[in-house]
Every structure is written in structure tokens, then in C-alpha cells.
Design a protein around this motif. Structure first.
Motif, short mmCIF file in Angstrom:
data_model
loop_
_atom_site.label_atom_id
_atom_site.label_comp_id
_atom_site.label_asym_id
_atom_site.label_seq_id
_atom_site.Cartn_x
_atom_site.Cartn_y
_atom_site.Cartn_z
N LYS A 39 0.83 -1.22 0.00
CA LYS A 39 0.00 0.00 0.00
C LYS A 39 0.86 1.26 0.00
CE LYS A 39 -4.07 -2.08 2.04
NZ LYS A 39 -4.83 -2.29 3.26
N THR A 40 1.98 1.20 0.72
CA THR A 40 2.91 2.35 0.75
C THR A 40 3.47 2.60 -0.65
OG1 THR A 40 3.52 1.68 2.97
CG2 THR A 40 5.00 3.24 1.90
N LEU A 41 3.81 1.49 -1.31
CA LEU A 41 4.35 1.59 -2.68
C LEU A 41 3.33 2.22 -3.63
CD1 LEU A 41 6.99 0.46 -3.83
CD2 LEU A 41 5.79 -1.66 -4.31
N ILE A 42 2.09 1.77 -3.52
CA ILE A 42 1.03 2.30 -4.40
C ILE A 42 0.84 3.80 -4.12
CG2 ILE A 42 -1.41 2.21 -5.02
CD1 ILE A 42 -1.40 -0.77 -4.22
N ALA A 43 0.78 4.15 -2.82
CA ALA A 43 0.53 5.56 -2.46
C ALA A 43 1.64 6.45 -3.01
CB ALA A 43 0.44 5.69 -0.95
N ARG A 44 2.88 5.96 -2.88
CA ARG A 44 4.02 6.76 -3.38
C ARG A 44 3.92 6.94 -4.90
NH1 ARG A 44 8.99 3.80 -2.22
NH2 ARG A 44 8.30 3.81 -0.07
N ALA A 45 3.62 5.84 -5.59
CA ALA A 45 3.54 5.92 -7.06
C ALA A 45 2.35 6.78 -7.49
CB ALA A 45 3.44 4.51 -7.65
N MET A 46 1.23 6.64 -6.78
CA MET A 46 0.02 7.40 -7.17
C MET A 46 0.20 8.90 -6.93
SD MET A 46 -2.36 5.63 -8.66
CE MET A 46 -3.84 6.61 -8.56
N SER A 47 1.14 9.28 -6.04
CA SER A 47 1.33 10.71 -5.80
C SER A 47 1.91 11.38 -7.06
CB SER A 47 2.24 10.94 -4.59
OG SER A 47 3.55 10.52 -4.91
N GLU A 48 2.44 10.57 -7.98
CA GLU A 48 2.95 11.14 -9.24
C GLU A 48 2.18 10.61 -10.43
OE1 GLU A 48 7.18 10.50 -9.37
OE2 GLU A 48 7.44 11.60 -7.50
N ALA A 49 0.94 10.13 -10.20
CA ALA A 49 0.16 9.53 -11.29
C ALA A 49 -0.23 10.57 -12.32
CB ALA A 49 -1.10 8.89 -10.71
N SER A 50 -0.37 10.10 -13.57
CA SER A 50 -0.90 11.01 -14.58
C SER A 50 -2.41 10.80 -14.69
CB SER A 50 -0.20 10.77 -15.93
OG SER A 50 0.09 9.41 -16.09
N ALA A 51 -3.10 11.62 -15.46
CA ALA A 51 -4.55 11.45 -15.65
C ALA A 51 -4.79 10.08 -16.27
CB ALA A 51 -5.07 12.54 -16.56
N PRO A 52 -5.84 9.35 -15.82
CA PRO A 52 -6.03 7.99 -16.33
C PRO A 52 -6.30 7.94 -17.83
CG PRO A 52 -7.90 8.68 -14.97
CD PRO A 52 -6.85 9.74 -14.84
N THR A 53 -5.63 6.99 -18.48
CA THR A 53 -5.90 6.76 -19.91
C THR A 53 -6.08 5.27 -20.09
OG1 THR A 53 -3.52 6.57 -20.25
CG2 THR A 53 -4.50 8.69 -20.84
N SER A 54 -6.74 4.91 -21.17
CA SER A 54 -7.02 3.49 -21.42
C SER A 54 -5.72 2.69 -21.56
CB SER A 54 -7.85 3.39 -22.71
OG SER A 54 -8.01 2.04 -23.02
N PHE A 55 -5.64 1.54 -20.87
CA PHE A 55 -4.43 0.72 -20.95
C PHE A 55 -4.83 -0.76 -20.88
CE2 PHE A 55 -0.48 -1.28 -19.75
CZ PHE A 55 0.50 -0.50 -20.37
N SER A 56 -4.24 -1.56 -21.78
CA SER A 56 -4.55 -2.99 -21.81
C SER A 56 -3.32 -3.79 -21.44
CB SER A 56 -4.95 -3.44 -23.21
OG SER A 56 -6.11 -2.75 -23.58
N ALA A 57 -3.53 -4.87 -20.72
CA ALA A 57 -2.40 -5.70 -20.30
C ALA A 57 -2.81 -7.17 -20.30
CB ALA A 57 -1.96 -5.30 -18.90
N TYR A 58 -1.80 -8.01 -20.41
CA TYR A 58 -2.03 -9.46 -20.36
C TYR A 58 -1.17 -10.05 -19.26
CZ TYR A 58 -1.71 -14.40 -21.36
OH TYR A 58 -1.75 -15.77 -21.23
N ALA A 59 -1.70 -11.06 -18.58
CA ALA A 59 -0.86 -11.85 -17.66
C ALA A 59 -1.22 -13.31 -17.83
CB ALA A 59 -1.07 -11.41 -16.21
N PRO A 60 -0.19 -14.17 -17.86
CA PRO A 60 -0.46 -15.60 -17.96
C PRO A 60 -0.90 -16.16 -16.62
CG PRO A 60 1.89 -15.24 -17.72
CD PRO A 60 1.25 -13.87 -17.77
N SER A 61 -1.72 -17.19 -16.68
CA SER A 61 -2.02 -17.94 -15.47
C SER A 61 -0.78 -18.76 -15.10
CB SER A 61 -3.21 -18.83 -15.82
OG SER A 61 -3.55 -19.59 -14.74
N ASN A 62 -0.74 -19.31 -13.91
CA ASN A 62 0.40 -20.16 -13.57
C ASN A 62 -0.05 -21.35 -12.74
OD1 ASN A 62 1.18 -19.86 -10.52
ND2 ASN A 62 0.72 -17.75 -11.17
N ILE A 63 0.74 -22.41 -12.85
CA ILE A 63 0.48 -23.62 -12.06
C ILE A 63 1.68 -23.80 -11.14
CG2 ILE A 63 0.30 -26.16 -12.19
CD1 ILE A 63 -2.12 -24.82 -13.43
N ALA A 64 1.42 -23.96 -9.85
CA ALA A 64 2.54 -24.15 -8.93
C ALA A 64 3.05 -25.58 -9.00
CB ALA A 64 2.09 -23.83 -7.50
N LEU A 65 4.37 -25.72 -9.11
CA LEU A 65 5.00 -27.04 -9.05
C LEU A 65 5.37 -27.33 -7.60
CD1 LEU A 65 7.25 -26.70 -12.23
CD2 LEU A 65 5.02 -27.81 -12.01
#
Ligand code: ADP
Ligand code: DP6
Length: 332
Positions: A6-32
Motif C-alpha cells: 500500500k505504501t508503494l502504491i501511495a508513493r507511485a500514485m502521488s505522481e500519477a498522470s490522468a487515467p488513460t485506457s491501458f490494456s495488459a495481459y498476464a499468464p495464469s500459472n500452475i505451482a510445481l
């Protein structure tokens, strides 16, 4: 005590820009080597480290954009969700970690290329993709390790879904979670294969979270788990680095069965594996006696996942015709 993510997010958000559309992908994972049991439930801090393999193009595509209706919107696989569904409220609670009381209405559009809530780790790819998309939307300058730390707050296994390939999540010791995040294990193993043998891909009866907490609270066998799981994780990382497939497979299968044993001993017992799951395992063990080298791993659902090498792919497909084979090192 301040939470590290939460501290990390708060620090980063203090320099956030105005929100713009952004798309991202993440793979699922299986734990071995499995994550099962938390030392801090609010922060998803684990009792043991874990190691996974990501599922290439099986995962979550998520877009975060400013909402044009003045209200939050959430859609999953093309369907708009009521905001009071548990899916939407969990996603929006996570979004609130970023926007806080600022209340920027957002439109969250997500598509899972894996079944949702079926023990195929949609929560892992879902929260990792949402983390990436939120960071992009607000223009946050965070490293992947930092995003892993943040994704953990959504779901523990999401901390491992920021990368392709093998990933290790170190349990960490800090109370605020500062050292509990994942990192890639840089081993390229193009012949490594995973098969998903579907047993039931509908939503499971209880979430991994509930199953895990109930096991920790009531299973007399759980006491032995954290130390053994840590040992397994270290051994499995070594076998991945040495590309010792046999030792890796044997340890991964034993680790998964031990995790399920802790659940069977819970009071009342939890059984994610059903009769069909056990019959597939029996079939695997018979085939292995005849020379087929593949090992099983199972999570909080009845589906069976196999690991094997490319040379066994056609034998796997004929032994298990409905197996869906994934080449984790071949992704878009
Ligand atoms: P699974 O085995 O699929 O991880 P869980 O019950 O552990 O099943 O987690 C499913 C939960 O993960 C969903 O109810 C939802 O809260 C979350 N989830 C799944 N997919 C996404 C997504 N694409 N975006 C955000 N959250 C997601
Ligand atoms: C059996 O990461 O879904 O798949 O942190 O409560 O969201 P929460 O749990 P989750 O649990 C995953 C459990 C597992 C094993 C694993 O992926 O390591």
C-alpha cells in the motif's frame, strides 16, 4: 504498521498522470511447489515459498479505462457484471487500493482465456493483469517486482503471474510484506510441457482461499506442511536449474499430493479431487510403470495437470485424448 504494497502504491500514485485506457495481459500459472497457508491473511503473506510455471497464452487480458458513464463498469468475457457480484466487488476493492477516495470512475474489461474459478488459477492471471493495467492506466513507474508485491494483495498466486516461464515467490519474513514477492527463475526449457486434463471446468464449490484457511485452522497434518513445502520449493528450484526432469516431476507430484493430504485431514475434510480425478491419477501411475514419463499436479479443483517433456507429447495425447497441451515457452 504500514503495509509495504500500500505504501508503494501511495508513493507511485502521488505522481500519477490522468487515467488513460491501458490494456495488459498476464499468464495464469500452475505451482510445481505449492503455496498453501498464510501467516497473514489480510496481506496474503505465505507460510512457505512456492515455485510455478506460467501458462503462456492461457491467462487474462484486462483493460482499464476512464468510464464514460460516470460510474464504475466491470465486464468479464464480454458480459457486463452487476457491481455487487463478488467478482466485480473484489476487482473494484483492488482498484480502490490505487485510486483511494479519489473515486475516478473506471471501466474494467477483462477476458479470461482459461475457465474462471475452476482451479486453473484465473485469480492469479486476473489480479496480475489488473495490476499491470492499473499501473499503465495511471502511468505509474513501478518495476515488475513491485507489481508482483502489489498483485499479491489481490491473490497470493498472482504475485507469480507477472512473468512467463518458471517463477519463484519467496515467502519473506517482514511483517509488512516488503520482502514477499516473486522473481523469474531464468531457465529456458523449450521442451517443457504441461497438459490440462479437464475433469470439471465449472466454478468450484469453495475458493482456494477458504480451503487454505480451513486447512490451516483445523487440519492436524498441516503442522508438518510449511517446513516440508519450503524444502520441496528449494529442491524443485534446483531441479529446474539443473533441468533434471525426473527429480522435478517426482518432487512436484509428491508436493501436490501432500498438500491434498493436509486438506483431507481437515475437519470437516475438503476434497477438491473427485472420483474422476483419482481415476486419471491411477491411469497416469499405470502408464508411468509402462514407461511414460509424466507427473501430476493438482490445485484447488478437480482438474489434473501433467508435466512432461515434448518427446512424450504424442503418448500423452493418446493416453489422455482430451488433454490440452501447453508449451509454456512458446507464447505471443
Ligand atoms: P481459480 O482457481 O480460477 O483461481 P479462485 O476461486 O481461487 O479460482 O479465484 C477466482 C476469483 O479470481 C474470481 O472469483 C475473481 O474474484 C478472481 N478473478 C478471476 N479472473 C479474474 C480477472 N480476469 N480479473 C480480475 N479478477 C479475476
Ligand atoms: C492450490 O492464490 O488462489 O493454487 O492468496 O487466498 O487468493 P489467495 O489464494 P490463491 O491460492 C492458490 C492455491 C493453489 C496453490 C498455488 O497456486 O500455489
Amino acid at each position: 504498521m504500514n503495509d509495504a504494497a500500500k505504501t508503494l502504491i501511495a508513493r507511485a500514485m502521488s505522481e500519477a498522470s490522468a487515467p488513460t485506457s491501458f490494456s495488459a495481459y498476464a499468464p495464469s500459472n500452475i505451482a510445481l511447489s505449492k503455496y498453501w497457508g498464510k501467516r497473514d491473511r489480510a496481506r496474503n503473506l505465505p507460510l512457505n515459498s512456492s515455485l510455478s510455471i506460467s501458462l503462456a497464452d492461457w491467462g487474462s487480458h484486462t483493460q482499464v479505462a476512464p468510464s464514460d458513464t460516470g460510474q464504475d463498469q466491470v465486464s468479464l468475457n464480454g458480459e457486463a457484471l452487476a457491481l455487487d457480484t463478488s467478482f466485480a466487488s473484489k476487482a473494484l476493492n483492488f482498484v480502490d487500493l490505487f485510486r483511494g477516495n479519489n473515486e475516478t470512475p473506471l471501466n474494467i474489461t477483462t477476458k479470461n482465456t482459461i475457465p474462471t474459478a475452476a482451479g486453473l488459477a484465473s485469480s492469479a492471471s486476473g489480479f496480475a493483469a489488473l495490476t499491470r493495467a492499473l499501473c499503465g492506466c495511471f502511468g505509474l513507474d513501478l518495476s515488475e517486482a513491485e507489481m508482483s508485491l502489489i498483485a499479491r494483495l489481490g491473490s497470493g498466486s498472482a504475485s507469480r503471474s507477472l512473468w512467463h516461464g518458471f517463477v519463484r515467490w519467496d515467502k519473506g519474513v517482514a511483517e509488512n510484506g516488503a520482502d514477499s514477492f516473486a522473481h523469474p527463475v531464468s531457465v529456458d526449457w523449450p521442451d517443457f510441457r504441461i497438459a490440462i486434463i479437464p475433469v470439471d471446468t465449472g466454478p468450484k464449490s469453495h475458493s482456494s482461499r477458504d480451503g487454505m484457511n480451513h486447512t490451516v485452522d483445523t487440519s492436524p497434518l498441516f503442522e508438518a506442511w510449511p517446513a516440508q513445502a519450503e524444502k520441496d520449493c528449494n529442491a524443485i528450484e534446483r531441479f529446474v536449474r539443473e533441468k533434471d526432469f525426473t527429480a522435478l516431476g517426482q518432487h512436484a507430484e509428491a508436493n501436490a499430493l501432500a498438500m491434498h493430504a493436509t486438506m483431507q485431514a481437515a475437519r470437516p475434510a475438503i476434497t477438491y479431487l473427485n472420483a474422476r480425478s483419482w481415476s486419471i491419477l491411477d491411469q497416469l501411475w499405470r502408464a508411468r510403470q509402462k514407461g511414460l514419463e509424466a507427473y501430476a499436479t493438482m490445485d484447488a479443483g478437480p482438474n489434473i495437470k501433467l508435466i512432461f517433456e515434448a518427446k512424450s507429447a504424442s503418448d500423452i495425447q493418446s493416453e489422455f485424448p482430451d488433454a490440452q497441451i501447453i508449451a509454456p515457452f512458446e507464447h505471443s
